[in-house]
Design a protein around this motif. Structure first.
Motif, mmCIF file in Angstrom:
data_model
loop_
_atom_site.group_PDB
_atom_site.id
_atom_site.type_symbol
_atom_site.label_atom_id
_atom_site.label_comp_id
_atom_site.label_asym_id
_atom_site.label_seq_id
_atom_site.Cartn_x
_atom_site.Cartn_y
_atom_site.Cartn_z
ATOM 1 N N GLY A 1 0.617 11.205 1.423
ATOM 2 C CA GLY A 1 -0.493 10.255 1.285
ATOM 3 C C GLY A 1 0.312 9.187 1.387
ATOM 4 N N ALA A 2 1.269 8.675 1.217
ATOM 5 C CA ALA A 2 2.067 7.285 1.579
ATOM 6 C C ALA A 2 1.643 7.028 3.033
ATOM 7 N N SER B 1 2.618 6.787 -7.146
ATOM 8 C CA SER B 1 1.608 6.849 -7.985
ATOM 9 C C SER B 1 1.502 8.333 -8.459
ATOM 10 N N ALA C 1 -2.177 6.482 3.791
ATOM 11 C CA ALA C 1 -2.489 5.199 3.195
ATOM 12 C C ALA C 1 -2.034 4.162 4.318
ATOM 13 N N GLU D 1 2.684 1.675 -3.315
ATOM 14 C CA GLU D 1 1.874 2.112 -4.430
ATOM 15 C C GLU D 1 1.536 3.386 -4.239
ATOM 16 N N ALA D 2 1.406 3.966 -3.019
ATOM 17 C CA ALA D 2 1.251 5.433 -2.759
ATOM 18 C C ALA D 2 2.282 6.256 -3.117
ATOM 19 N N LEU D 3 3.538 5.708 -2.915
ATOM 20 C CA LEU D 3 4.553 6.812 -3.085
ATOM 21 C C LEU D 3 4.981 6.744 -4.654
ATOM 22 N N ARG E 1 -4.349 4.626 7.494
ATOM 23 C CA ARG E 1 -5.688 4.363 7.071
ATOM 24 C C ARG E 1 -5.930 2.948 7.090
ATOM 25 N N ARG F 1 2.805 13.645 -2.189
ATOM 26 C CA ARG F 1 2.647 12.047 -2.343
ATOM 27 C C ARG F 1 3.306 11.257 -0.816
ATOM 28 N N ILE G 1 0.823 -1.302 0.136
ATOM 29 C CA ILE G 1 0.048 0.042 0.075
ATOM 30 C C ILE G 1 0.788 1.215 -0.116
ATOM 31 N N VAL G 2 2.012 1.335 0.749
ATOM 32 C CA VAL G 2 2.831 2.279 0.958
ATOM 33 C C VAL G 2 3.713 2.599 -0.417
#
Length: 220
Positions: free
Chosen positions: A104-105, A93, A108, A89-91, A111, A101, A86-87
């Motif tokens: 956001g990681a 994206s 994520a 993918e966030a980094l 969450r 970004r 998950i982390v």
């Protein structure tokens, strides 16, 4: 050539191969163990009860896990694998603002952790102090996320968003603070919902970044 090729995974039962049945039993054991840890903690976890909850025999349990701790380790590995994905993918994206970004990681990760209190209790409370091996696994996971945060901070420094410095200790502090805030939330004493706790943690990260910028005069 005589006979016919056996289906992959051996004999089939009700349309499922033995490999598929084994995978289903393993998944049921993991899910049943996580649910019981969420209710009673690791101390209240017994192989017999997990097998009863998962509707499998103890013989089948030992086909997958050599011990109660091995089951805990498998649950923790599943958590760390999911969070790393998950982390990551966030980094990776998009091509947006690098600071957003990176934040956001973090969001994520938080969450995902808070979405299931049983999962959070497993990762942040029940793996502590179990054994030297479990502690090594836990420290390795912490070290991985420390490296991710420090690496993201270094990239922001290269872009002039943050001042140039050694970020390892700051990353250790942020990971530790996040860990303790989640433990506090799990206690139920904060009175905050999962989304409110997520905002509180993200406010901490944003405040520290803003303070670093202001102190160094780094470009916004």
């Amino acid at each position: 050539m005589t006979g016919s090729a056996r289906p992959q995974g051996g004999r089939r039962y009700r349309g499922r191969s033995t490999d598929e049945l084994r995978a289903e039993r393993r998944q049921r054991l993991l899910d049943a163990a996580l649910a019981r840890i969420g209710r009673r903690g690791y101390a209240g976890l017994t192989i017999e009860r997990v097998c009863s909850d998962a509707r499998v025999s103890t013989r089948h349990f030992y086909e997958h896990f050599g011990s109660r701790e091995a089951l805990l380790q498998a649950l923790f590995e599943r958590f760390t694998d999911d969070t790393r994905r998950i982390v990551g993918e966030a980094l990776s994206s998009g091509d947006g603002d690098p600071m957003e970004r990176a934040l956001g990681a973090v969001a994520a990760f938080v969450r995902f952790a808070l979405a299931d209190p049983a999962r959070a209790r497993l990762a942040f409370i029940e793996t502590v102090g179990v054994s030297p091996d479990m502690e090594r696994r836990r420290r390795d996971a912490i070290g991985h996320f420390v490296s991710l945060i420090a690496g993201a901070a270094e990239q922001l420094a290269e872009r002039g968003v943050l001042p140039r410095r050694q970020f390892h200790l700051a990353a250790v502090a942020l990971v530790g603070a996040t860990n303790e805030l989640i433990v506090e939330w799990l206690s139920g004493d904060t009175g905050l919902s999962a989304s409110q706790m997520e905002r509180a943690i993200m406010d901490l990260f944003r405040t520290l970044i803003m303070g670093a910028r202001a102190r160094s005069g780094a470009a916004p």
